[in-house]
Scaffold this motif. Structure first.
Motif, PDB file in Angstrom:
ATOM      1  N   ILE A  39       0.821  -1.200   0.000  1.00  0.00           N
ATOM      2  CA  ILE A  39       0.000   0.000   0.000  1.00  0.00           C
ATOM      3  C   ILE A  39       0.856   1.251   0.000  1.00  0.00           C
ATOM      4  O   ILE A  39       1.825   1.360   0.759  1.00  0.00           O
ATOM      5  CB  ILE A  39      -0.933   0.009   1.225  1.00  0.00           C
ATOM      6  N   ALA A  40       0.500   2.208  -0.834  1.00  0.00           N
ATOM      7  CA  ALA A  40       1.170   3.509  -0.841  1.00  0.00           C
ATOM      8  C   ALA A  40       0.392   4.499   0.034  1.00  0.00           C
ATOM      9  O   ALA A  40       0.966   5.212   0.851  1.00  0.00           O
ATOM     10  CB  ALA A  40       1.261   4.052  -2.263  1.00  0.00           C
ATOM     11  N   ASP A  41      -0.901   4.537  -0.146  1.00  0.00           N
ATOM     12  CA  ASP A  41      -1.748   5.348   0.717  1.00  0.00           C
ATOM     13  C   ASP A  41      -3.171   4.803   0.688  1.00  0.00           C
ATOM     14  O   ASP A  41      -3.528   4.003  -0.168  1.00  0.00           O
ATOM     15  CB  ASP A  41      -1.720   6.835   0.343  1.00  0.00           C
ATOM     16  N   MET A  42      -3.946   5.256   1.654  1.00  0.00           N
ATOM     17  CA  MET A  42      -5.369   4.921   1.689  1.00  0.00           C
ATOM     18  C   MET A  42      -6.154   6.206   1.881  1.00  0.00           C
ATOM     19  O   MET A  42      -5.667   7.158   2.497  1.00  0.00           O
ATOM     20  CB  MET A  42      -5.678   3.912   2.792  1.00  0.00           C
ATOM     21  N   ALA A  43      -7.344   6.221   1.355  1.00  0.00           N
ATOM     22  CA  ALA A  43      -8.116   7.452   1.365  1.00  0.00           C
ATOM     23  C   ALA A  43      -9.603   7.167   1.516  1.00  0.00           C
ATOM     24  O   ALA A  43     -10.057   6.045   1.261  1.00  0.00           O
ATOM     25  CB  ALA A  43      -7.874   8.234   0.079  1.00  0.00           C
ATOM     26  N   TRP A  44     -10.310   8.205   1.910  1.00  0.00           N
ATOM     27  CA  TRP A  44     -11.766   8.171   1.981  1.00  0.00           C
ATOM     28  C   TRP A  44     -12.325   9.225   1.027  1.00  0.00           C
ATOM     29  O   TRP A  44     -11.795  10.342   0.929  1.00  0.00           O
ATOM     30  CB  TRP A  44     -12.254   8.485   3.391  1.00  0.00           C
ATOM     31  N   SER A  45     -13.403   8.842   0.370  1.00  0.00           N
ATOM     32  CA  SER A  45     -14.161   9.762  -0.472  1.00  0.00           C
ATOM     33  C   SER A  45     -15.626   9.593  -0.103  1.00  0.00           C
ATOM     34  O   SER A  45     -15.982   8.641   0.603  1.00  0.00           O
ATOM     35  CB  SER A  45     -13.958   9.444  -1.957  1.00  0.00           C
ATOM     36  N   ARG A  46     -16.465  10.486  -0.565  1.00  0.00           N
ATOM     37  CA  ARG A  46     -17.881  10.347  -0.281  1.00  0.00           C
ATOM     38  C   ARG A  46     -18.711  10.837  -1.456  1.00  0.00           C
ATOM     39  O   ARG A  46     -18.270  11.698  -2.228  1.00  0.00           O
ATOM     40  CB  ARG A  46     -18.289  11.096   0.991  1.00  0.00           C
ATOM     41  N   GLN A  47     -19.900  10.276  -1.541  1.00  0.00           N
ATOM     42  CA  GLN A  47     -20.812  10.654  -2.611  1.00  0.00           C
ATOM     43  C   GLN A  47     -22.191  10.867  -2.022  1.00  0.00           C
ATOM     44  O   GLN A  47     -22.826   9.916  -1.535  1.00  0.00           O
ATOM     45  CB  GLN A  47     -20.856   9.588  -3.700  1.00  0.00           C
ATOM     46  N   ALA A  48     -22.631  12.122  -2.061  1.00  0.00           N
ATOM     47  CA  ALA A  48     -23.965  12.459  -1.588  1.00  0.00           C
ATOM     48  C   ALA A  48     -24.975  12.178  -2.705  1.00  0.00           C
ATOM     49  O   ALA A  48     -24.609  12.128  -3.882  1.00  0.00           O
ATOM     50  CB  ALA A  48     -24.016  13.928  -1.189  1.00  0.00           C
ATOM     51  N   PRO A  49     -26.238  12.008  -2.348  1.00  0.00           N
ATOM     52  CA  PRO A  49     -27.259  11.721  -3.358  1.00  0.00           C
ATOM     53  C   PRO A  49     -27.283  12.773  -4.457  1.00  0.00           C
ATOM     54  O   PRO A  49     -27.347  13.974  -4.184  1.00  0.00           O
ATOM     55  CB  PRO A  49     -28.559  11.740  -2.545  1.00  0.00           C
ATOM     56  N   GLY A  50     -27.217  12.323  -5.700  1.00  0.00           N
ATOM     57  CA  GLY A  50     -27.292  13.226  -6.837  1.00  0.00           C
ATOM     58  C   GLY A  50     -26.044  14.031  -7.103  1.00  0.00           C
ATOM     59  O   GLY A  50     -26.054  14.922  -7.957  1.00  0.00           O
ATOM     60  N   LYS A  51     -24.966  13.722  -6.381  1.00  0.00           N
ATOM     61  CA  LYS A  51     -23.732  14.497  -6.556  1.00  0.00           C
ATOM     62  C   LYS A  51     -22.569  13.592  -6.923  1.00  0.00           C
ATOM     63  O   LYS A  51     -22.646  12.373  -6.797  1.00  0.00           O
ATOM     64  CB  LYS A  51     -23.422  15.285  -5.277  1.00  0.00           C
ATOM     65  N   GLU A  52     -21.485  14.200  -7.350  1.00  0.00           N
ATOM     66  CA  GLU A  52     -20.297  13.440  -7.707  1.00  0.00           C
ATOM     67  C   GLU A  52     -19.534  13.015  -6.459  1.00  0.00           C
ATOM     68  O   GLU A  52     -19.645  13.634  -5.398  1.00  0.00           O
ATOM     69  CB  GLU A  52     -19.377  14.277  -8.591  1.00  0.00           C
TER      70      GLU A  52
END
Length: 117
Positions: A31-44
């Motif tokens: 592993i080089a890095d780990m990340a979190w992302s999120r997606q709200a309804p109707g959004k990117e």
């Protein structure tokens, strides 16, 4: 099989806290890095936080700075996202990804976080 699995999502009231976890496997994954992302309804999908697997350096999206903390447990190939002072606008599906040293990314299926007002 390479995979990451998120857990810890749920329903919380505004102002509350929640901890998300993400385990990457197999244990031998480079592993080089780990990340979190999120997606709200109707959004990117948007970036939330990242942690370098070797140095531990972190970076955050502006709208979560001071409220969210990303951390890791190298021995368990696990990354955490501690979220506090949650707001209704934090409601989203939260995705974890592991970036391998070769550059390839592995994404999880996501965990739902719902913040009620």
């Amino acid at each position: 099989q390479e995979q990451v699995v998120e857990s810890g999502g749920g329903l919380v009231e505004a102002g509350g806290s929640l901890r998300l976890s993400c385990v990457a496997s197999p244990r031998s994954l480079s592993i080089a890095d780990m990340a979190w992302s999120r997606q709200a309804p109707g959004k990117e999908r948007k970036f939330v936080a990242r942690i370098n697997w070797i140095s531990g350096s972190t970076n955050y999206a502006d709208d979560v700075k001071g409220r969210f903390t990303i951390s890791k447990d190298n021995a368990k190939n696990t990354v955490f996202l501690d979220m506090k002072s949650l707001k209704p606008e934090d409601t989203a599906i939260y995705y974890c990804n592991a970036k391998r040293l070769c550059g390839r990314e592995i994404w999880g299926q996501g965990t739902q976080v719902t913040v009620s007002s």
